[in-house]
Design a protein around this motif. Sequence first.
Motif, PDB file in Angstrom:
ATOM      1  N   ILE A  36     -66.186   6.021  31.139  1.00 42.72           N
ATOM      2  CA  ILE A  36     -65.380   4.975  30.476  1.00 42.72           C
ATOM      3  C   ILE A  36     -64.029   4.864  31.184  1.00 42.72           C
ATOM      4  CG2 ILE A  36     -66.427   5.209  28.186  1.00 42.72           C
ATOM      5  CD1 ILE A  36     -64.089   7.024  27.368  1.00 42.72           C
ATOM      6  N   ASP A  37     -63.402   3.674  31.005  1.00 45.00           N
ATOM      7  CA  ASP A  37     -62.052   3.487  31.578  1.00 45.00           C
ATOM      8  C   ASP A  37     -60.982   3.982  30.606  1.00 45.00           C
ATOM      9  OD1 ASP A  37     -63.065   2.044  33.824  1.00 45.00           O
ATOM     10  OD2 ASP A  37     -63.342   0.326  32.486  1.00 45.00           O
ATOM     11  N   ALA A  38     -61.278   3.831  29.311  1.00 50.09           N
ATOM     12  CA  ALA A  38     -60.268   4.198  28.308  1.00 50.09           C
ATOM     13  C   ALA A  38     -60.947   4.584  27.004  1.00 50.09           C
ATOM     14  CB  ALA A  38     -59.324   3.025  28.060  1.00 50.09           C
ATOM     15  N   ALA A  39     -60.231   5.385  26.236  1.00 46.70           N
ATOM     16  CA  ALA A  39     -60.695   5.714  24.879  1.00 46.70           C
ATOM     17  C   ALA A  39     -59.824   4.940  23.897  1.00 46.70           C
ATOM     18  CB  ALA A  39     -60.565   7.213  24.640  1.00 46.70           C
ATOM     19  N   LEU A  40     -60.469   4.395  22.891  1.00 51.38           N
ATOM     20  CA  LEU A  40     -59.719   3.711  21.822  1.00 51.38           C
ATOM     21  C   LEU A  40     -59.636   4.691  20.651  1.00 51.38           C
ATOM     22  CD1 LEU A  40     -58.412   1.338  20.371  1.00 51.38           C
ATOM     23  CD2 LEU A  40     -60.666   0.343  20.033  1.00 51.38           C
ATOM     24  N   LYS A  77     -60.453  -5.115  16.603  1.00 51.61           N
ATOM     25  CA  LYS A  77     -59.628  -6.058  17.358  1.00 51.61           C
ATOM     26  C   LYS A  77     -58.716  -5.382  18.387  1.00 51.61           C
ATOM     27  CE  LYS A  77     -60.270 -10.205  14.843  1.00 51.61           C
ATOM     28  NZ  LYS A  77     -59.773 -11.281  13.986  1.00 51.61           N
ATOM     29  N   TYR A  78     -58.856  -4.084  18.534  1.00 49.94           N
ATOM     30  CA  TYR A  78     -58.084  -3.372  19.559  1.00 49.94           C
ATOM     31  C   TYR A  78     -58.918  -3.153  20.822  1.00 49.94           C
ATOM     32  CZ  TYR A  78     -54.985  -2.511  15.643  1.00 49.94           C
ATOM     33  OH  TYR A  78     -54.149  -2.686  14.569  1.00 49.94           O
ATOM     34  N   VAL A  79     -60.178  -3.557  20.772  1.00 53.23           N
ATOM     35  CA  VAL A  79     -61.055  -3.372  21.942  1.00 53.23           C
ATOM     36  C   VAL A  79     -60.600  -4.320  23.051  1.00 53.23           C
ATOM     37  CG1 VAL A  79     -63.421  -3.685  22.798  1.00 53.23           C
ATOM     38  CG2 VAL A  79     -63.031  -2.657  20.550  1.00 53.23           C
ATOM     39  N   ASP A  80     -60.405  -3.778  24.238  1.00 57.74           N
ATOM     40  CA  ASP A  80     -60.079  -4.615  25.395  1.00 57.74           C
ATOM     41  C   ASP A  80     -61.404  -4.948  26.092  1.00 57.74           C
ATOM     42  OD1 ASP A  80     -59.448  -5.655  27.876  1.00 57.74           O
ATOM     43  OD2 ASP A  80     -57.686  -4.367  28.150  1.00 57.74           O
ATOM     44  N   PRO A  81     -61.815  -6.222  26.059  1.00 56.21           N
ATOM     45  CA  PRO A  81     -63.155  -6.554  26.571  1.00 56.21           C
ATOM     46  C   PRO A  81     -63.296  -6.352  28.076  1.00 56.21           C
ATOM     47  CG  PRO A  81     -61.940  -8.543  25.941  1.00 56.21           C
ATOM     48  CD  PRO A  81     -61.110  -7.393  25.522  1.00 56.21           C
ATOM     49  N   LEU A  83     -62.388  -3.632  29.643  1.00 50.22           N
ATOM     50  CA  LEU A  83     -62.513  -2.207  29.977  1.00 50.22           C
ATOM     51  C   LEU A  83     -63.813  -1.617  29.445  1.00 50.22           C
ATOM     52  CD1 LEU A  83     -58.911  -0.958  29.038  1.00 50.22           C
ATOM     53  CD2 LEU A  83     -59.763  -1.525  31.318  1.00 50.22           C
ATOM     54  N   ARG A  84     -64.275  -0.538  30.094  1.00 48.01           N
ATOM     55  CA  ARG A  84     -65.371   0.253  29.530  1.00 48.01           C
ATOM     56  C   ARG A  84     -64.721   1.258  28.570  1.00 48.01           C
ATOM     57  NH1 ARG A  84     -67.557   3.398  34.137  1.00 48.01           N
ATOM     58  NH2 ARG A  84     -65.354   3.305  34.668  1.00 48.01           N
ATOM     59  N   ILE A  85     -65.149   1.161  27.324  1.00 47.97           N
ATOM     60  CA  ILE A  85     -64.419   1.897  26.287  1.00 47.97           C
ATOM     61  C   ILE A  85     -65.322   2.856  25.525  1.00 47.97           C
ATOM     62  CG2 ILE A  85     -63.412   1.515  23.961  1.00 47.97           C
ATOM     63  CD1 ILE A  85     -61.997  -0.887  25.140  1.00 47.97           C
ATOM     64  N   GLY A  86     -64.750   3.986  25.157  1.00 50.50           N
ATOM     65  CA  GLY A  86     -65.403   4.871  24.194  1.00 50.50           C
ATOM     66  C   GLY A  86     -64.548   4.874  22.947  1.00 50.50           C
ATOM     67  N   MET A  87     -65.153   4.675  21.794  1.00 44.74           N
ATOM     68  CA  MET A  87     -64.329   4.628  20.577  1.00 44.74           C
ATOM     69  C   MET A  87     -65.019   5.311  19.404  1.00 44.74           C
ATOM     70  SD  MET A  87     -64.679   0.570  19.601  1.00 44.74           S
ATOM     71  CE  MET A  87     -64.152   0.699  17.898  1.00 44.74           C
ATOM     72  N   PRO A  88     -64.281   6.225  18.755  1.00 41.40           N
ATOM     73  CA  PRO A  88     -64.790   6.743  17.486  1.00 41.40           C
ATOM     74  C   PRO A  88     -64.818   5.569  16.513  1.00 41.40           C
ATOM     75  CG  PRO A  88     -62.882   7.995  18.264  1.00 41.40           C
ATOM     76  CD  PRO A  88     -62.954   6.768  19.079  1.00 41.40           C
ATOM     77  N   ASP A 107     -68.567  -7.226  25.150  1.00 45.69           N
ATOM     78  CA  ASP A 107     -69.858  -6.918  25.767  1.00 45.69           C
ATOM     79  C   ASP A 107     -70.239  -5.505  25.316  1.00 45.69           C
ATOM     80  OD1 ASP A 107     -71.953  -6.275  27.345  1.00 45.69           O
ATOM     81  OD2 ASP A 107     -70.953  -6.658  29.272  1.00 45.69           O
ATOM     82  N   LEU A 108     -71.270  -5.412  24.485  1.00 47.35           N
ATOM     83  CA  LEU A 108     -71.637  -4.103  23.924  1.00 47.35           C
ATOM     84  C   LEU A 108     -72.008  -3.078  24.997  1.00 47.35           C
ATOM     85  CD1 LEU A 108     -73.749  -4.295  20.654  1.00 47.35           C
ATOM     86  CD2 LEU A 108     -71.407  -3.541  20.979  1.00 47.35           C
ATOM     87  N   ASP A 109     -72.472  -3.570  26.162  1.00 44.45           N
ATOM     88  CA  ASP A 109     -72.819  -2.633  27.241  1.00 44.45           C
ATOM     89  C   ASP A 109     -71.592  -1.858  27.720  1.00 44.45           C
ATOM     90  OD1 ASP A 109     -75.417  -3.374  27.142  1.00 44.45           O
ATOM     91  OD2 ASP A 109     -75.280  -4.852  28.772  1.00 44.45           O
ATOM     92  N   LYS A 110     -70.410  -2.414  27.441  1.00 50.12           N
ATOM     93  CA  LYS A 110     -69.185  -1.752  27.917  1.00 50.12           C
ATOM     94  C   LYS A 110     -68.537  -0.864  26.857  1.00 50.12           C
ATOM     95  CE  LYS A 110     -66.535  -4.402  30.694  1.00 50.12           C
ATOM     96  NZ  LYS A 110     -65.836  -5.624  31.120  1.00 50.12           N
ATOM     97  N   VAL A 111     -69.168  -0.786  25.682  1.00 45.79           N
ATOM     98  CA  VAL A 111     -68.542  -0.005  24.604  1.00 45.79           C
ATOM     99  C   VAL A 111     -69.482   1.106  24.127  1.00 45.79           C
ATOM    100  CG1 VAL A 111     -67.492  -0.124  22.304  1.00 45.79           C
ATOM    101  CG2 VAL A 111     -67.302  -2.071  23.842  1.00 45.79           C
ATOM    102  N   PHE A 112     -68.988   2.330  24.155  1.00 46.42           N
ATOM    103  CA  PHE A 112     -69.709   3.438  23.526  1.00 46.42           C
ATOM    104  C   PHE A 112     -69.195   3.549  22.097  1.00 46.42           C
ATOM    105  CE2 PHE A 112     -70.129   4.645  27.974  1.00 46.42           C
ATOM    106  CZ  PHE A 112     -71.457   5.036  28.044  1.00 46.42           C
TER     107      PHE A 112
END
Lengths: 379, 477
Positions: A36-40, A77-81, A83-88, A107-112
């Motif tokens: 991932i690029d960033a964690a939310l 609404k804090y998801v940056d579309p 970036l590839r993100i991992g978020m609890p 894009d759900l493929d970019k979000v864990f």
Amino acid sequence: MACYIAWATDDEIRKKGTSGGFVTAALVSALENDLIDAALVVKRIDVYEGIPILTSDPEEVKSCAGSFHAVPVNLTKYVDPDLRIGMPAKPCDARGVIEQAKRLQIDLDKVFLIGLNCSGTMLPLAMRNMIEVLCQLDPDSVIKEEIIAEKLILKTKNGEKAIKIDEIEEKGYGRRQSCRYCNINIPFMADLACGNWGVPKGKKGTFVEIFTEKGETFFRNAVDSGAIAFEEAEEKSIFTRKRIDEAMKKLAEENWKKLSNSLDGIDRLSYYIKSFENCIGCRSCKIVCPVCACGEDAKCVSMDYETDSYRISMFNLVRLLHLMDSCIGCGQCEDVCPVDIPLTFIHRRFAKRIQDILDYVPGVNLEKPPFYETKLMEW
Amino acid sequence: MPSICPGCSIGCGLYIEEREGIRIDYRKRSPVNQGKLCKFGVQLDKYYSRKVLKPRIDGKEVKLNEAISEVGRRLKSFNPDEIAFLSFGDTTNEELLAFREAAESFGSKNIDCGFGKFFGKIPEKLHPILKLGIPFEEIRSSKRIVLLLMDLYTAYPLLVRQILLAKKGGAEVTEVTLARTQHKIANEVIEVDPSNPDIPDFDDSLIIADLNPNTPLELVKNILSMRSKVLFMKPFLNSTGALHLGLVSDDIIEGIENERIKALYLLESDPIWVFFDEERIKSALSDLDLLIVQNSLETPVSEIAHIAIPGERFFEKRGTIVNIEGRILENGGKSMRGIEIIGNVSGKDFDGIYERVMDKLGISAVKEDEIPLKRKEGEIFLEKEKIPEKSGDFFLVYRTSPSFWRNFEDGKFIEISVGNAQKLNLVKGDRILVKSDSKKGEFAFKVSKIPDNIVVSGKKLPQGKEFVSPVKIEKVE
């Protein structure tokens, strides 16, 4: 589905995490291995305040470990579309993200989506008040809070105090109203679900259930990098977790029935007019709604004029219609409403009936909202 | 970063972030507003995104330090009595105290926050009521509330919730108004004739009214004659801080008009926005020998300033404010540029300004959950004073202080009675012309249940130079 008891191999993360530090360790590992690029995550200010941040700094992710029951924020609404993100993600976070994905904003493929079991959150000032009045503690003396086995545990420098959630709610404190009737506690729509339900007594670990390939990739990455250790969950653990989930669901359904039935026998149109009559037109409910993706050109905004004198504004009427097939009941609108309109209750009351008729649950998969494709005449 | 909304004296907490634009977020932890915001708070990103003020001397853009040196140089050419310092309080306590100390360093006693004119004319025992409001908890526990000539849905919308909670606890609410709204917050509505406003007396109540530099003194005295508790709301964020830090002197605008004051230093303030009669104020300010504006953003007054100095936007400022309840709140900014500018102008060093503010406010630490400033009730009541009658038979009236939110909110419309809408044969989409002696303008309209001898505006209009102004209306053909 694969179920494990997992924990961080780093002692400090394991100690700081609510249940074994799996989420924090796996997020750090995903960042370090460029998954991932960033964690939310929610940056902790104190027990009652946290701010969502997007960070690529593993140390910052580590500092965000722990539970935040008094920070009722929705992260959608804090998801940056970009970036590839991992978020609890609590169930309502995960459902919001999925609804935004349907509306082509994410894009759900970019979000864990690292799901977190959730039994509800509390408003920070209500929690402070409860701690002061019910627990007779100075709210500022609390350094950590956790919910374990239906009890709220408050830790201070001098020890800890436990109080049953039931007791809190009987006395008029406790979870936000929308959480009390939310019947999705395990985020089965996420890539994996994590929590302490089903973890054997005395073990500092996270019960992890994997739902998707993405979830498997996320889990394996943490295992392969040595960030976490795990063991297969035993039948007893799986059963215990299921039992807690079912009990929570039952309670939520009872709560909903009680609340919803409170409108039986009264003139509902008058109730809705009365509820909306104090609206000051701030439009915060739309801004915070994790499902809304319409932006400033939204119909609810463009059909609403200051010079109108309707008893329920076009803004509120259009939103009622718009959310019928999409409201996930996260409670954000009600939290920020400056005149305490029971917005989530009203939207859920409309939405539940329609969603039952259409056999549609928003935010659990990528099925499009029925009003996207169904003409009203068809049903 | 945690911040405070600059919209009014409530001081709502919020988060603000500047990264590729400004983003506002809801701070549910705030003990003032629990994350709830009004229309202005929600749109703060737009408010803060207005044109930034550039340093200027006599209309020519210059470097900041040149503008600062020029202020000091020019101010020294005036007698101390001829110089005035005015800030309505839309800034931190620290900047206001620095401003006051700078005024003192120039030997001037003319330092005001726009409310000084009431203090000289009202007995000292009642000053605490002018200076400070009450904790909102006291609104919630009130049993009888009177909303006096203020529409909470237009101004101070966050108070609506407090009133609703009071009603849940059994409070009866009376609204005294020139023009009722469609909202039903009041159990009883008393309409007052705009040409001859006779305000009824209320005992044993909580009276909530707006106090701003336009408020007629007779109305203030009228309210202070009632045997009730009074909450004067103020449209500026930190008027309470300004009043507690001693920014109180004789009426500065009056001083300018009678030529006692020849140089004026404005801090984060624009009288052209604040006062009803913009032309009169603009003309008075234009006649000054020296007009200095220290402001973060361009406003109408910066166009006529001799020297303009840009400070930082409020959310960027480091410091504290006092809200209407008496709660001391920390703003989350880091910048001290505004204070440094005042320091450079006056040649003073403001080290220790935070400690001096705390000392003056009588606190040792800022704790947002506590309300350290408490007022002593007035003990005396004034004699009731008659509000002067208005000549005319048709009026433009304001719903509430029209300088609220610095006229920022978009869209202007006029409310008109059902009878007048029928008489003018208005249909949706039509516009009406509102004419005073010297001004006319066309507006969209909204039909409301108001008397037939008025039209109503929530926003400041050139035709409305007072709270009630005689006008004529006709349909735009």
